[in-house]
Design an enzyme around this catalytic site. Structure first.
Site, PDB file in Angstrom:
ATOM      1  N   ALA A  65       0.094   5.971  -7.563  1.00 39.58           N
ATOM      2  CA  ALA A  65       0.741   5.770  -8.614  1.00 39.58           C
ATOM      3  C   ALA A  65       0.729   4.856  -9.315  1.00 39.58           C
ATOM      4  O   ALA A  65       1.359   4.167  -8.531  1.00 39.58           O
ATOM      5  CB  ALA A  65       1.313   6.931  -9.629  1.00 39.58           C
ATOM      6  N   GLY A 108      -0.776   8.843  -4.934  1.00 39.66           N
ATOM      7  CA  GLY A 108      -1.895   8.986  -5.514  1.00 39.66           C
ATOM      8  C   GLY A 108      -2.947   8.840  -5.153  1.00 39.66           C
ATOM      9  O   GLY A 108      -3.929  10.045  -5.287  1.00 39.66           O
ATOM     10  N   GLU A 111      -3.366  11.150  -2.516  1.00 39.30           N
ATOM     11  CA  GLU A 111      -3.441  12.882  -2.932  1.00 39.30           C
ATOM     12  C   GLU A 111      -4.451  12.827  -3.515  1.00 39.30           C
ATOM     13  O   GLU A 111      -5.317  13.564  -4.274  1.00 39.30           O
ATOM     14  CB  GLU A 111      -2.263  12.369  -3.865  1.00 39.30           C
ATOM     15  CG  GLU A 111      -0.856  12.834  -3.214  1.00 39.30           C
ATOM     16  CD  GLU A 111      -0.335  12.817  -4.505  1.00 39.30           C
ATOM     17  OE1 GLU A 111       0.619  12.197  -5.428  1.00 39.30           O
ATOM     18  OE2 GLU A 111       0.953  13.772  -4.009  1.00 39.30           O
ATOM     19  N   GLU A 131       6.593   7.923  -1.158  1.00 37.22           N
ATOM     20  CA  GLU A 131       6.936   7.917  -2.429  1.00 37.22           C
ATOM     21  C   GLU A 131       8.386   8.437  -2.109  1.00 37.22           C
ATOM     22  O   GLU A 131       9.477   7.774  -3.395  1.00 37.22           O
ATOM     23  CB  GLU A 131       6.652   9.708  -3.577  1.00 37.22           C
ATOM     24  CG  GLU A 131       5.983   9.439  -3.704  1.00 37.22           C
ATOM     25  CD  GLU A 131       4.583  10.283  -3.104  1.00 37.22           C
ATOM     26  OE1 GLU A 131       4.400  10.305  -1.913  1.00 37.22           O
ATOM     27  OE2 GLU A 131       2.687   9.941  -3.088  1.00 37.22           O
TER      28      GLU A 131
HETATM   29  C1  HXC Z   1       2.154  -0.290  -9.492  1.00 38.47           C
HETATM   30  C2  HXC Z   1       0.891  -1.968  -7.223  1.00 38.47           C
HETATM   31  C3  HXC Z   1       1.487  -0.532  -6.772  1.00 38.47           C
HETATM   32  C4  HXC Z   1       1.521   0.647  -7.439  1.00 38.47           C
HETATM   33  C5  HXC Z   1       0.136  -2.514  -5.130  1.00 38.47           C
HETATM   34  N1  HXC Z   1       1.592  -2.734  -6.952  1.00 38.47           N
HETATM   35  N2  HXC Z   1       0.743  -0.380  -5.661  1.00 38.47           N
HETATM   36  N3  HXC Z   1       1.650  -1.969  -9.053  1.00 38.47           N
HETATM   37  N4  HXC Z   1       1.966   0.744  -8.621  1.00 38.47           N
HETATM   38  N5  HXC Z   1       1.423   1.708  -6.398  1.00 38.47           N
HETATM   39  C6  HXC Z   1       0.641  -3.930  -7.160  1.00 38.47           C
HETATM   40  C7  HXC Z   1       1.703  -4.916  -6.435  1.00 38.47           C
HETATM   41  O1  HXC Z   1       2.935  -4.751  -7.525  1.00 38.47           O
HETATM   42  C8  HXC Z   1       0.810  -7.182  -6.747  1.00 38.47           C
HETATM   43  O2  HXC Z   1       1.408  -6.568  -7.704  1.00 38.47           O
HETATM   44  C9  HXC Z   1       0.255  -6.097  -6.110  1.00 38.47           C
HETATM   45  O3  HXC Z   1      -0.053  -5.011  -6.317  1.00 38.47           O
HETATM   46  C10 HXC Z   1      -0.440  -6.150  -4.627  1.00 38.47           C
HETATM   47  O4  HXC Z   1       0.518  -5.469  -4.563  1.00 38.47           O
HETATM   48  P1  HXC Z   1       1.432  -6.820  -3.366  1.00 38.47           P
HETATM   49  O5  HXC Z   1       2.790  -6.348  -2.924  1.00 38.47           O
HETATM   50  O6  HXC Z   1       1.696  -7.616  -3.277  1.00 38.47           O
HETATM   51  O7  HXC Z   1       0.367  -5.821  -1.769  1.00 38.47           O
HETATM   52  P2  HXC Z   1       0.484  -6.168  -0.260  1.00 38.47           P
HETATM   53  O8  HXC Z   1       1.840  -7.244  -0.376  1.00 38.47           O
HETATM   54  O9  HXC Z   1      -0.504  -6.377   0.704  1.00 38.47           O
HETATM   55  O10 HXC Z   1       1.127  -4.526   0.137  1.00 38.47           O
HETATM   56  C11 HXC Z   1       0.352  -3.564  -0.565  1.00 38.47           C
HETATM   57  C12 HXC Z   1       0.655  -2.505  -0.256  1.00 38.47           C
HETATM   58  C13 HXC Z   1       2.095  -2.217  -1.330  1.00 38.47           C
HETATM   59  C14 HXC Z   1       1.945  -2.405   1.070  1.00 38.47           C
HETATM   60  C15 HXC Z   1       0.023  -1.112  -0.553  1.00 38.47           C
HETATM   61  O11 HXC Z   1       1.838  -2.493  -2.477  1.00 38.47           O
HETATM   62  C16 HXC Z   1       3.009  -0.923  -1.809  1.00 38.47           C
HETATM   63  O12 HXC Z   1       3.977  -0.699  -0.761  1.00 38.47           O
HETATM   64  N6  HXC Z   1       2.526  -0.659  -2.627  1.00 38.47           N
HETATM   65  C17 HXC Z   1       3.155   0.970  -2.837  1.00 38.47           C
HETATM   66  C18 HXC Z   1       3.356   2.192  -3.125  1.00 38.47           C
HETATM   67  C19 HXC Z   1       3.402   3.485  -3.237  1.00 38.47           C
HETATM   68  O13 HXC Z   1       4.552   3.308  -2.523  1.00 38.47           O
HETATM   69  N7  HXC Z   1       2.462   4.155  -3.527  1.00 38.47           N
HETATM   70  C20 HXC Z   1       3.381   5.258  -4.321  1.00 38.47           C
HETATM   71  C21 HXC Z   1       3.790   5.233  -5.041  1.00 38.47           C
HETATM   72  S1  HXC Z   1       4.446   6.700  -6.264  1.00 38.47           S
HETATM   73  P3  HXC Z   1       1.885  -8.424  -8.460  1.00 38.47           P
HETATM   74  O14 HXC Z   1       1.658  -7.998 -10.298  1.00 38.47           O
HETATM   75  O15 HXC Z   1       3.426  -7.544  -8.390  1.00 38.47           O
HETATM   76  O16 HXC Z   1       1.286  -8.835  -8.125  1.00 38.47           O
HETATM   77  C22 HXC Z   1       3.158   7.848  -6.274  1.00 38.47           C
HETATM   78  C23 HXC Z   1       3.186   9.407  -6.860  1.00 38.47           C
HETATM   79  C24 HXC Z   1       4.712   9.217  -7.192  1.00 38.47           C
HETATM   80  O17 HXC Z   1       1.472   7.944  -6.652  1.00 38.47           O
HETATM   81  C25 HXC Z   1       4.771   8.822  -8.879  1.00 38.47           C
HETATM   82  C26 HXC Z   1       5.178   7.932  -9.893  1.00 38.47           C
HETATM   83  C27 HXC Z   1       4.431   6.353  -9.904  1.00 38.47           C
END
Ligand code: HXC
Length: 257
Positions: A65, A108, A111, A131
């Site tokens: 998400a 997400g 999910e 998360e």
């Molecule tokens: C918003 C996201 C994102 C996310 C990545 N991006 N995941 N933006 N929401 N979930 C964006 C980054 O900010 C970045 O934008 C661009 O995508 C590229 O990501 P990087 O981090 O630079 O890439 P990398 O170093 O290759 O790492 C990849 C990754 C990492 C390991 C997947 O991006 C990451 O850990 N993402 C979050 C994963 C996560 O926690 N998902 C669960 C979310 S919570 P910029 O503009 O900075 O370049 C969820 C449910 C809960 O899903 C609901 C509440 C939200």
């Protein structure tokens, strides 16, 4: 259909939805989920479509998400809007949905995969529910569907540590139907979806209902549901056609009736 965050296409009897927000690794914002819902409604209503493929990009199916969209939310807002409840529309799709997953399927994104029916993973796919690392927990079915899909011990491991599983572990665990080389992913998904679409539409839709019932009810009620559904299929023209075609040693021509 024109959308901002997804691309849609019809290939044969298969409706394709490709998540397309590359700058954010396909992070799912509210608008993207609404667009997925819109595309599913169109494909669901189209009698020529028997199956949907949901896919992302090479680097990410979806990295979760949209954390940036959610970061400043308050509890009253999340409650009053019922934040994430709209995602259920994917699980409620009545026609089978094949997920074709390459790269990250996190939070997400994972999910959403769990809401799909058949999961084809590229050998590059990585799954996780991270998360816990950002101070929350899965909120679109992750704790429930992952536990049912891969069992308590693995689900706890993933939810509590936030670690990722690679495609091989995901297949061993039962989250994934098949793993293929990344270069074959889309062709394999199309082949699976076309094989489903070639069957009787009413048949594939009730099979999906029956398998999903296994996660909702007791064994005896589920078996009764299956038996009655099986018996009801004898009221369809496609049952007559399917069995006649077998006896006559020819391919069946299903009409979805
Ligand atoms: C918003 C996201 C994102 C996310 C990545 N991006 N995941 N933006 N929401 N979930 C964006 C980054 O900010 C970045 O934008 C661009 O995508 C590229 O990501 P990087 O981090 O630079 O890439 P990398 O170093 O290759 O790492 C990849 C990754 C990492 C390991 C997947 O991006 C990451 O850990 N993402 C979050 C994963 C996560 O926690 N998902 C669960 C979310 S919570 P910029 O503009 O900075 O370049 C969820 C449910 C809960 O899903 C609901 C509440 C939200």
């Amino acid at each position: 259909m024109t959308f901002e965050f997804i691309r849609t296409e019809v290939r044969g009897r298969v409706g394709w939805i490709t998540l397309h927000r590359p700058e954010a690794l396909n992070a799912l914002n509210a608008a993207m989920v609404a667009e997925i819902a819109g595309a599913l409604a169109v494909f669901g209503a189209d009698p020529d479509i028997g199956c949907v493929v949901l896919t992302g990009a090479d680097r990410a199916f979806a990295a979760g998400a949209d954390i940036k969209e959610a970061a400043e939310r308050t509890y009253p807002e999340t409650f009053l809007e019922d934040f994430l409840a709209s995602w259920d529309v994917i699980a409620r799709m009545r026609k089978p949905v094949v997920a074709a997953v390459a790269g990250y399927a996190l939070g997400g994104g994972c999910e959403v995969v769990l809401m799909c029916d058949v999961v084809i993973a590229a050998d590059t796919a990585r799954f996780g529910l991270p998360e816990v690392k950002i101070g929350v927990m899965p909120g679109a079915g992750g704790t429930q569907r992952l536990a049912r899909a891969i069992g308590k011990a693995k689900a706890m491991d993933l939810c509590l540590t936030g670690r990722m599983m690679d495609a091989a572990e995901a297949e061993r665990s039962g989250l994934v139907s098949r793993v293929v080389p990344a270069s074959d992913l889309l062709a394999e998904a199309q082949a699976v979806a076309e094989a489903i679409s070639a069957k009787s539409r009413i048949n594939t839709m009730v099979i999906k209902e029956a398998v999903n019932r296994a996660f909702e009810t007791s064994l005896s009620e589920g078996l009764l549901f299956e038996r009655r559904t099986f018996q009801a299929l004898f009221a369809t023209l496609d049952q007559k056609e399917g069995m006649a075609a077998f006896v006559e040693k020819r391919q069946p021509e299903f009409r979805g009736r």
